[in-house]
Design an enzyme around this catalytic site. Structure first.
Site, short mmCIF file in Angstrom:
data_model
loop_
_atom_site.label_atom_id
_atom_site.label_comp_id
_atom_site.label_asym_id
_atom_site.label_seq_id
_atom_site.Cartn_x
_atom_site.Cartn_y
_atom_site.Cartn_z
N ILE A 26 0.86 -1.18 0.00
CA ILE A 26 0.00 0.00 0.00
C ILE A 26 0.90 1.24 0.00
O ILE A 26 1.74 1.41 0.87
CB ILE A 26 -0.93 0.04 1.23
CG1 ILE A 26 -1.78 -1.22 1.29
CG2 ILE A 26 -1.80 1.29 1.21
CD1 ILE A 26 -2.61 -1.33 2.54
N ASP A 27 0.68 2.11 -0.98
CA ASP A 27 1.39 3.38 -1.06
C ASP A 27 0.53 4.46 -0.43
O ASP A 27 -0.66 4.58 -0.76
CB ASP A 27 1.68 3.76 -2.51
CG ASP A 27 2.72 2.86 -3.16
OD1 ASP A 27 3.52 2.26 -2.43
OD2 ASP A 27 2.73 2.77 -4.40
#
Length: 151
Positions: A26-27
């Site tokens: 997850i960015d």
């Protein structure tokens, strides 16, 4: 991107290969004291709640979450420890921190202060000199032990 745009993606993969095989990445960027989820190499922001999203990913079958602070990535100024703490305190699967390591101490802090299960890094290990020579450096076992004793 696939997990955000197609929530059943993780379930389908976990069913085929098992939870232990799934690491969901997850960015995240911080905006106005809130963490926003991004996809497409940080170009597309999603209006999703981070905590709800990590719960959905865990429930869907991810075995680990790799949490990347886009703001810190490549800066070599340290991880976003608050982000790591937030994520690791809300899920029961291992969290891998990435984005910001500049020293070996940063790696240790991600684990000891952020409660990450692991820390990933790139720039801290690879140096590209002015003549494009590449030096890959990493701590030996003694240096790693010393890091954790001194924290």
């Amino acid at each position: 991107t696939a997990a955000i745009e197609n929530p059943s993606f993780i379930e389908d993969i976990a069913e085929l290969y098992g939870r232990q095989s799934i690491i969901a990445s997850i960015d995240v960027k911080k905006k106005n004291d809130n963490y926003k989820i991004y996809t497409h190499s940080g170009k597309k922001q999603h209006n999703l709640d981070l905590i709800e999203t990590i719960h959905k990913i865990e429930t869907a079958g991810a075995g680990e979450i790799l949490i990347n602070s886009i703001d810190q990535d490549g800066m070599q100024t340290g991880y976003d420890i608050d982000l790591i703490k937030l994520v690791s305190s809300h899920i029961n699967i291992p969290v891998i921190a990435i984005g910001g390591a500049g020293t070996y101490e940063d790696l240790a802090m991600a684990v000891t202060e952020g409660a990450a299960s692991a820390a990933a890094a790139g720039s801290v290990f690879v140096f590209i000199g002015k003549n494009r020579a590449v030096l890959i450096n990493y701590p030996d076992d003694e240096e790693l032990q010393e890091l954790f004793v001194n924290l």
